[in-house]
Design an enzyme around this catalytic site. Structure first.
Site, short mmCIF file in Angstrom:
data_model
loop_
_atom_site.label_atom_id
_atom_site.label_comp_id
_atom_site.label_asym_id
_atom_site.label_seq_id
_atom_site.Cartn_x
_atom_site.Cartn_y
_atom_site.Cartn_z
CG PHE A 251 -2.19 1.14 1.69
CD1 PHE A 251 -3.40 0.95 0.58
CD2 PHE A 251 -1.54 2.47 2.45
CE1 PHE A 251 -3.83 2.35 0.70
CE2 PHE A 251 -2.12 3.42 2.34
CZ PHE A 251 -3.33 3.46 1.43
N GLY A 252 0.83 2.05 -1.20
CA GLY A 252 1.30 3.39 -0.93
C GLY A 252 -0.26 4.41 -0.99
CE1 TYR A 253 2.49 5.20 3.98
CE2 TYR A 253 2.61 7.06 4.34
CZ TYR A 253 3.70 6.16 4.63
OH TYR A 253 4.49 5.93 5.69
N GLY A 254 2.10 7.60 -0.06
CA GLY A 254 3.05 9.07 -0.29
C GLY A 254 3.81 9.17 -1.28
CB SER A 255 6.81 9.40 -2.62
OG SER A 255 7.71 8.56 -1.93
CD GLU B 40 10.21 5.65 0.61
OE1 GLU B 40 10.75 6.49 1.24
OE2 GLU B 40 10.27 5.68 -0.92
C1 BEZ Z 1 4.23 5.88 0.27
O1 BEZ Z 1 3.86 5.64 -0.41
O2 BEZ Z 1 3.64 4.43 0.83
C2 BEZ Z 1 5.44 5.56 1.39
C3 BEZ Z 1 5.68 6.80 1.74
C4 BEZ Z 1 6.79 6.53 2.51
C5 BEZ Z 1 7.72 5.87 2.58
C6 BEZ Z 1 7.52 5.23 2.00
C7 BEZ Z 1 6.76 4.95 1.17
#
Ligand code: BEZ
Length: 190
Positions: free
Chosen positions: A24-28, A99
């Site tokens: 699951f991605g929630y940021g980059s 990360e």
């Molecule tokens: C993400 O997009 O899920 C994510 C955010 C920060 C670190 C690693 C992944």
């Protein structure tokens, strides 16, 4: 301030033996999927909110002038929308390095937002309040000012925020925290 989690994550083989894993991605990861994936589907998780509370000393800032990137913070009843990727396990190793500044692999239940719906167990990278790069909450104006000023090897911190806001709008996801910060950047409006 750095806390390299690469080795810890290599031990966190929650899906050992599986041919494919949901991430699951929630940021980059929503807007920078620079890794191979088998499929991707919009998805959400329950009980978490996305917050710019994690320091970035290695990508969007420097040790002297850290930027801010997102992590997940528990909030009962909340829903955090993002993008789920089905990947083969080898894909995790380079992501662990990318990360590495405080993020740990955690198991999470995700729900799919497309017509097919359904649920799956997957992984998420989470930077908890106990990691050395954690910055925590601050007034929105202060967070936006820090993001506007920070710059690191991966580029300006403001680009990270603006890419995320754009990707969330494209997914038709409302995220007050992200949109309020983007609107506070010099030269940006709501
Ligand atoms: C993400 O997009 O899920 C994510 C955010 C920060 C670190 C690693 C992944």
């Amino acid at each position: 301030m750095s806390h390299d989690t690469t080795q810890q994550n290599r031990q966190r083989n929650h899906f050992a033996g599986h041919d494919a894993i949901w991430l699951f991605g929630y940021g980059s990861l929503i807007w920078k999927a620079d890794f191979p994936y088998l499929e991707r589907r919009p998805a959400h998780i329950h009980g978490w909110v996305r917050r710019f509370w994690q320091g970035s000393h290695d990508h969007r800032g420097t040790p002297e002038a850290p930027g801010r990137v997102v992590t997940l913070v528990r909030e009962p009843g909340a829903v955090c929308h993002g993008m789920a990727y089905r990947i083969t396990p080898e894909v995790l190793a380079p992501l662990d390095v990318r990360e590495k500044n405080g993020y740990l692999r955690e198991v999470i239940t995700l729900g799919f937002d497309d017509d097919a719906g359904g649920h799956a167990e997957g992984l998420v990278y989470l930077a908890g309040a106990d990691n050395a790069a954690y910055l925590g909450d601050a007034p929105l104006d202060a967070i936006a000012a820090q993001i506007a000023a920070a710059h690191g090897p991966s580029g300006p911190n403001r680009d990270y925020l603006l890419h995320l806001a754009e990707a969330l709008r494209a997914l038709e996801v409302e995220d007050e925290h992200v949109f309020a910060l983007a609107a506070r950047l010099p030269g940006e409006r709501d």
